[in-house]
Write a protein that holds these residues in place. Structure first.
Motif, mmCIF file in Angstrom:
data_model
loop_
_atom_site.group_PDB
_atom_site.id
_atom_site.type_symbol
_atom_site.label_atom_id
_atom_site.label_comp_id
_atom_site.label_asym_id
_atom_site.label_seq_id
_atom_site.Cartn_x
_atom_site.Cartn_y
_atom_site.Cartn_z
ATOM 1 N N ASP A 164 -5.634 8.328 5.040
ATOM 2 C CA ASP A 164 -5.132 9.088 3.898
ATOM 3 C C ASP A 164 -4.602 8.147 2.828
ATOM 4 O O ASP A 164 -3.451 7.727 2.869
ATOM 5 C CB ASP A 164 -4.034 10.052 4.351
ATOM 6 C CG ASP A 164 -3.560 10.940 3.206
ATOM 7 O OD1 ASP A 164 -4.261 10.986 2.186
ATOM 8 O OD2 ASP A 164 -2.494 11.562 3.341
ATOM 9 N N ILE A 165 -5.473 7.770 1.910
ATOM 10 C CA ILE A 165 -5.053 6.974 0.753
ATOM 11 C C ILE A 165 -5.122 7.903 -0.448
ATOM 12 O O ILE A 165 -6.179 8.112 -1.043
ATOM 13 C CB ILE A 165 -5.958 5.742 0.555
ATOM 14 C CG1 ILE A 165 -5.902 4.856 1.794
ATOM 15 C CG2 ILE A 165 -5.517 4.952 -0.663
ATOM 16 C CD1 ILE A 165 -6.793 3.646 1.725
ATOM 17 N N SER A 166 -3.992 8.509 -0.772
ATOM 18 C CA SER A 166 -3.975 9.526 -1.824
ATOM 19 C C SER A 166 -3.885 8.882 -3.196
ATOM 20 O O SER A 166 -3.542 7.708 -3.342
ATOM 21 C CB SER A 166 -2.790 10.467 -1.609
ATOM 22 O OG SER A 166 -1.579 9.749 -1.603
ATOM 23 N N GLN A 185 1.223 7.641 11.680
ATOM 24 C CA GLN A 185 2.245 7.745 10.642
ATOM 25 C C GLN A 185 2.371 9.155 10.101
ATOM 26 O O GLN A 185 3.473 9.667 9.888
ATOM 27 C CB GLN A 185 1.928 6.765 9.502
ATOM 28 C CG GLN A 185 2.069 5.301 9.885
ATOM 29 C CD GLN A 185 3.445 4.985 10.474
ATOM 30 O OE1 GLN A 185 4.476 5.337 9.893
ATOM 31 N NE2 GLN A 185 3.448 4.330 11.629
ATOM 32 N N SER A 186 1.238 9.824 9.882
ATOM 33 C CA SER A 186 1.300 11.196 9.366
ATOM 34 C C SER A 186 1.893 12.142 10.411
ATOM 35 O O SER A 186 2.670 13.050 10.081
ATOM 36 C CB SER A 186 -0.081 11.673 8.932
ATOM 37 O OG SER A 186 -0.970 11.723 10.030
ATOM 38 N N GLU A 204 -2.853 -1.234 3.171
ATOM 39 C CA GLU A 204 -2.831 0.235 3.109
ATOM 40 C C GLU A 204 -1.556 0.726 2.428
ATOM 41 O O GLU A 204 -1.579 1.666 1.622
ATOM 42 C CB GLU A 204 -2.937 0.810 4.525
ATOM 43 C CG GLU A 204 -4.283 0.541 5.192
ATOM 44 C CD GLU A 204 -4.219 0.674 6.702
ATOM 45 O OE1 GLU A 204 -3.232 1.276 7.204
ATOM 46 O OE2 GLU A 204 -5.120 0.168 7.390
ATOM 47 N N ARG A 205 -0.439 0.089 2.767
ATOM 48 C CA ARG A 205 0.829 0.485 2.143
ATOM 49 C C ARG A 205 0.806 0.202 0.643
ATOM 50 O O ARG A 205 1.224 1.037 -0.174
ATOM 51 C CB ARG A 205 1.991 -0.285 2.790
ATOM 52 C CG ARG A 205 3.375 0.115 2.271
ATOM 53 C CD ARG A 205 4.423 -0.905 2.631
ATOM 54 N NE ARG A 205 4.219 -2.170 1.910
ATOM 55 C CZ ARG A 205 4.590 -2.365 0.653
ATOM 56 N NH1 ARG A 205 5.171 -1.396 -0.044
ATOM 57 N NH2 ARG A 205 4.371 -3.543 0.082
ATOM 58 N N LYS A 223 -7.198 4.326 -10.297
ATOM 59 C CA LYS A 223 -7.109 3.665 -9.001
ATOM 60 C C LYS A 223 -8.473 3.781 -8.324
ATOM 61 O O LYS A 223 -9.076 4.856 -8.290
ATOM 62 C CB LYS A 223 -6.026 4.313 -8.141
ATOM 63 C CG LYS A 223 -4.608 3.975 -8.594
ATOM 64 C CD LYS A 223 -3.567 4.609 -7.685
ATOM 65 C CE LYS A 223 -3.569 3.975 -6.319
ATOM 66 N NZ LYS A 223 -2.450 4.493 -5.470
ATOM 67 N N ARG A 241 -13.226 10.223 -1.067
ATOM 68 C CA ARG A 241 -11.978 9.492 -1.268
ATOM 69 C C ARG A 241 -11.436 9.681 -2.675
ATOM 70 O O ARG A 241 -10.249 9.477 -2.928
ATOM 71 C CB ARG A 241 -12.188 7.996 -1.011
ATOM 72 C CG ARG A 241 -12.439 7.663 0.435
ATOM 73 C CD ARG A 241 -11.352 8.209 1.214
ATOM 74 N NE ARG A 241 -11.299 7.751 2.589
ATOM 75 C CZ ARG A 241 -10.755 8.489 3.514
ATOM 76 N NH1 ARG A 241 -10.310 9.686 3.205
ATOM 77 N NH2 ARG A 241 -10.648 8.066 4.729
ATOM 78 N N ASP A 266 -2.999 5.344 10.768
ATOM 79 C CA ASP A 266 -2.717 6.321 9.714
ATOM 80 C C ASP A 266 -2.345 7.676 10.312
ATOM 81 O O ASP A 266 -1.394 8.339 9.856
ATOM 82 C CB ASP A 266 -3.939 6.449 8.812
ATOM 83 C CG ASP A 266 -3.709 7.412 7.659
ATOM 84 O OD1 ASP A 266 -3.016 7.026 6.709
ATOM 85 O OD2 ASP A 266 -4.208 8.549 7.724
ATOM 86 N N ARG A 279 -1.203 2.691 -1.316
ATOM 87 C CA ARG A 279 -0.547 3.998 -1.350
ATOM 88 C C ARG A 279 0.566 4.046 -2.393
ATOM 89 O O ARG A 279 0.687 5.016 -3.138
ATOM 90 C CB ARG A 279 0.042 4.326 0.028
ATOM 91 C CG ARG A 279 -0.951 4.785 1.057
ATOM 92 C CD ARG A 279 -0.239 5.436 2.228
ATOM 93 N NE ARG A 279 -1.141 5.650 3.356
ATOM 94 C CZ ARG A 279 -1.225 4.855 4.401
ATOM 95 N NH1 ARG A 279 -0.469 3.781 4.478
ATOM 96 N NH2 ARG A 279 -2.066 5.126 5.372
ATOM 97 N N VAL A 280 1.406 2.997 -2.425
ATOM 98 C CA VAL A 280 2.593 3.026 -3.294
ATOM 99 C C VAL A 280 2.287 2.532 -4.701
ATOM 100 O O VAL A 280 3.154 2.572 -5.570
ATOM 101 C CB VAL A 280 3.743 2.204 -2.677
ATOM 102 C CG1 VAL A 280 4.100 2.734 -1.302
ATOM 103 C CG2 VAL A 280 3.391 0.717 -2.614
#
Length: 849
Positions: A441-443, A124-125, A419-420, A370, A466, A121, A423-424
């Motif tokens: 970072d799971i926003s 990627q950031s 994880e993807r 979520k 979280r 993670d 996120r999406v």
């Protein structure tokens, strides 16, 4: 939140609700040394100015000050760590035309994460910042861990300015093969240690020593890196960070004032729904169906638990494993079988933790939230995900297909894909172990559910953080399990809102330090100048290692004995789990899993039913390295019996009550455990079928313990005779072990204990609580240092529990080697009441003894 309140109206599930107020942001100007290109990159990502703590920490680190940033979850701590190295690399690139050496010796940085998920993670950031328009930054970043391809690791070693890794790779590969990493090490400007609060106990000691060895090698190659530590939840950050580096506290800086915004959040204390076995009008008349009300309630409970109990304990779903001819298969006679009902004697029972957590998760999802649900085990993650999907299908919701489990044991590409998807928005909920507790970072999450106390307040606030990240609001629900600590916390919430625990680890633990000294000697010969780095004042331990032929003393220093058949770096067990036993399918030879050595006799003894990825296997044979298993389709599980004895080897601290009736001790102990037999149980109702004897060797553990002894006159004065005393001491031991994690940074699984009416050395009634790790980890000592609070909280929990005979919420233990027999709740209360005024309070015990 409204739906939870409505659904719990009329029952006692919603215990308490708290609102945590919002916090406005506080900004600071960009530090003057940050070049325009770096500012522009962050501006393109929506960061116009850093928050105050980011600017303060970045300034300190850029000036060469070892710095720990301890601010809230989602407060952008990593930006404070990245700003200095991104700025220096950008400036170095601009000077390339005039300073050729700047090309060869570009500054480098190494980032260390406790988990692969967090490392991926962060990469990627970071790449997002580097690639931000209008022009990418002149920075190369790569990852080196067990999930990365060989080509990716080779490229990172040869080219990357910033290398992202974990302690395991750092220890076994980078430090062990440091000549191949000279490019990185000789230019190492920053070392970033993320989630430093997670480094506690034996693992914390190991990680501290790995970091010190890294700094030693970097200095050998001419670098002097600045260490930056990050943590969302830590007490006395400056002290912990200094102890981690092995330096005086005044040599490090701590940034703890959080300048990031936070939305209003709701925190809910919740307990599972009661299924009342005594329901009815009390007249004793049968209902319309001709059955007593308590039997109907019992059947309802068993129906609710059937799916999860069968799946969790055997890996076999109901109906898929007929138990016809089981007695013939096992050679069991009718005289051996006991079909006692689990409902007998029960007054009431709460719904199981995983069922309740799944129901809360599904309720949140039906409201459009979520959700992330934290559970304690890999099996639990799969189970809660399955039960959540089932609850959603009952409500005819299409969201059932948007729920998944996330846990260790998945392939790297499976974890990254999950994880993807969360996120999406392809997934709306994950049931996870603490693998997602850390800074991934799971926003966009709205709700977190914590199923059972996660071990520490630090972990709890990591998990609740979280929900509502990036300044938005959120809801967090703590669902209490049936154990003494959860029972106490749910009814005494002030304990939850106390300051988080201080990270406890002992880098001078000889069982931890010795292997690292061997590894360090294999990397570079150890000299007198290295002793302070490892907290040593003399070379005594080096001489002891030499006596064991692990090290050799030469004029240039202490060398690793290279003639040995093992590598020095194989000696250290970084995560304190011991070696692994491979679980091999007998017919095909396929390795299906592994179990740590410490658990092998309990989980992989011959005849044990072992569960892996929802499939059950019977253990056919166990050796020192391999357990042979075969598929098992019957509805059975096994429960081992473990016998324990304790030998006192060094009594370090002693405190005696004024009336000489109670004595408290702490010191080194030798714990001997042996799995002697096991019960075969029929699932899902866990009916006893037969007991089988085992012939396994005893296992030994050199550790540390706190123990108290009672004067021989005490039991009679308390009204405890020879029949009731063993159960009273045993129950008190269980309850005290259950409550110690509230005071020490540990989990119940990190502790063990023994109670005896006459110990072979003390010759009086004695109760031991020991650290379940070699050399000890400071947990039991923390109990003695806080003995008054420890006994008081334990007594209150047992007294206030509504059961009559004892239950998992007070005196029963899920890991008791004697299957919770004997236990005496009334006697335990008498013992604890007697102990309370005879415990060393903080004003009466000197921790420095």
């Amino acid at each position: 939140m409204k739906r939870l309140e409505a659904e719990s109206a009329g029952d006692d599930r919603l215990v308490q609700r708290y609102e945590i107020p919002p916090r406005p942001p506080r900004f600071s100007p960009w530090p003057e040394w940050v070049p325009g290109a770096v500012r522009e990159a962050y501006l393109q990502l929506g960061v116009e100015q850093p928050w105050s703590h980011q600017a303060q920490a970045a300034d300190l680190a850029y000036a060469g000050q070892p710095t720990v940033v301890a601010t809230g979850t989602g407060s952008g701590k990593s930006m404070a760590a990245w700003l200095p190295i991104l700025s220096e690399l950008t400036v170095a690139q601009s000077e390339q035309s005039t300073r050729i050496s700047a090309v060869r010796h570009r500054p480098t940085a190494l980032y260390m994460s406790p988990t692969k998920a967090l490392a991926a993670d962060q990469l990627q950031s970071l790449l997002g910042v580097i690639a931000a328009p209008p022009q990418p930054l002149p920075v190369l970043a790569g990852i080196c861990d067990g999930d990365a391809s060989r080509e990716m690791k080779q490229w990172a070693r040869a080219q990357a300015d910033i290398v992202i890794t974990n302690p395991d790779y750092l220890h076994h590969v980078l430090l062990a093969g440091h000549p191949y990493w000279v490019r990185l090490l000789r230019s190492l400007r920053y070392v970033i240690v993320d989630e430093i609060h997670s480094y506690k106990g034996v693992m914390g000691a190991n990680m501290a020593l790995v970091t010190r060895r890294l700094l030693r090698l970097a200095r050998h190659y001419g670098a002097d890196p600045t260490v930056i530590a990050l943590s969302a939840t830590i007490k006395d950050a400056q002290q912990v960070f200094a102890r981690f580096l092995g330096v005086a506290p005044e040599r490090v800086q701590a940034v703890t004032e959080d300048g990031s915004p936070a939305g209003s959040r709701h925190f809910v204390l919740w307990q599972p729904k009661i299924i009342d076995f005594g329901a009815g009008d009390g007249s004793g008349e049968f209902g319309a169906e001709g059955a007593p009300p308590f039997l109907a309630a019992a059947e309802q409970l068993l129906r609710e638990r059937e799916d999860e109990a069968t799946w969790a304990l055997t890996g076999v779903m109901p109906g898929s494993a007929p138990d016809d001819d089981l007695d013939e298969i096992l050679g069991i006679t009718s005289a051996e079988e006991d079909a006692a009902s689990p409902a007998r004697g029960m007054e009431f029972q709460r719904r199981s933790l995983n069922l309740e957590a799944a129901w809360v998760s599904a309720t949140a999802l039906l409201e459009g939230a979520k959700t992330l649900t934290f559970v304690r085990s890999r099996v639990g993650a799969e189970q809660v995900a399955k039960l959540t999907r089932r609850e959603l299908r009952i409500n005819h919701s299409a969201l059932a297909d948007a729920v998944a489990a996330y846990r260790g044991g998945f392939l790297p590409e499976e974890r990254r894909e999950l994880e993807r998807q969360i996120r999406v928005g392809e997934l709306h909920a994950l049931a996870t172990t603490n693998a997602l507790e850390l800074g991934v970072d799971i926003s966009g999450l709205d709700v977190t559910v914590t199923a059972g106390w996660p071990g520490t307040r630090a972990s709890l606030w990591q998990q609740t953080g979280r929900a509502g990240r990036a300044g938005s609001g959120g809801v967090s629900v703590f669902v209490a399990s049936e154990n003494p600590l959860d029972s106490y916390l749910i009814h005494h919430p002030d304990a939850i809102f106390q300051e988080v625990e201080q990270s406890t680890f002992n880098a001078q633990n000889p069982y931890v330090l010795g292997p690292h000294l061997c590894a360090a000697a294999a990397e570079l010969p150890l000299t007198e100048a290295d002793l302070p780095l490892f907290g040593l004042t003399d070379d005594k331990i080096l001489r002891q290692l030499a006596e064991r032929t692990l090290l050799a003393k030469r004029p240039a220093g202490w060398y690793w004995n290279a003639t040995l058949s093992l590598r020095a770096h194989e000696l250290a067990d970084l995560r304190g789990l011991g070696g692994n036993i491979q679980v091999v399918e007998e017919e095909s030879g396929t390795v299906i899993g592994s179990v740590d050595e410490a658990s092998a006799h309990r989980l992989l003894h011959p005849g044990a039913i072992y569960t892996h990825q929802a499939k059950a296997f019977e253990v056919r044979a166990l050796t020192d390295s391999v357990a042979l298993v075969r598929p098992f389709k019957q509805a059975l599980t096994t429960r081992p019996t473990e016998r324990t004895s304790v030998e006192i080897t060094d009594e370090v601290s002693t405190w005696r009550s004024e009336d000489d009736l109670v004595t408290w001790h702490w010191g080194a102990t030798y714990v001997l455990t042996q799995v002697t037999d096991y019960d075969v149980l029929r699932t899902p109702r866990l009916q006893f079928v037969v007991n089988r004897k085992l012939d396994l060797p005893a296992r030994t553990l050199d550790t540390a313990s706190t123990w108290f002894t009672l004067d021989p006159s005490v039991p009679e004065a308390l009204g405890l005779d020879a029949a009731s005393l063993p159960g009273a001491l045993h129950a008190a031991e269980h309850a005290m072990i259950g409550m110690l994690p509230l005071l020490a940074i540990c989990d119940r699984a990190d502790l063990g204990g023994l109670s005896t009416v006459s110990h072979t050395q003390t010759a009086v009634p004695t109760v031991f609580v020991h650290d379940a790790v070699a050399g000890g980890a400071g947990f039991s000592r923390s109990g003695l240092q806080q003995a008054r609070s420890w006994v008081e909280k334990t007594l209150r929990t047992v007294e206030e529990c509504p059961c009559e005979m004892g239950c998992p919420a007070c005196i029963q233990s899920p890991k008791c080697g004697n299957n919770n027999d004997p236990l005496n709740k009334e006697g335990a209360i008498k013992v604890l009441r007697f102990l309370l005024p005879r415990t060393p309070g903080p004003d009466r015990f000197d921790p420095s003894q």
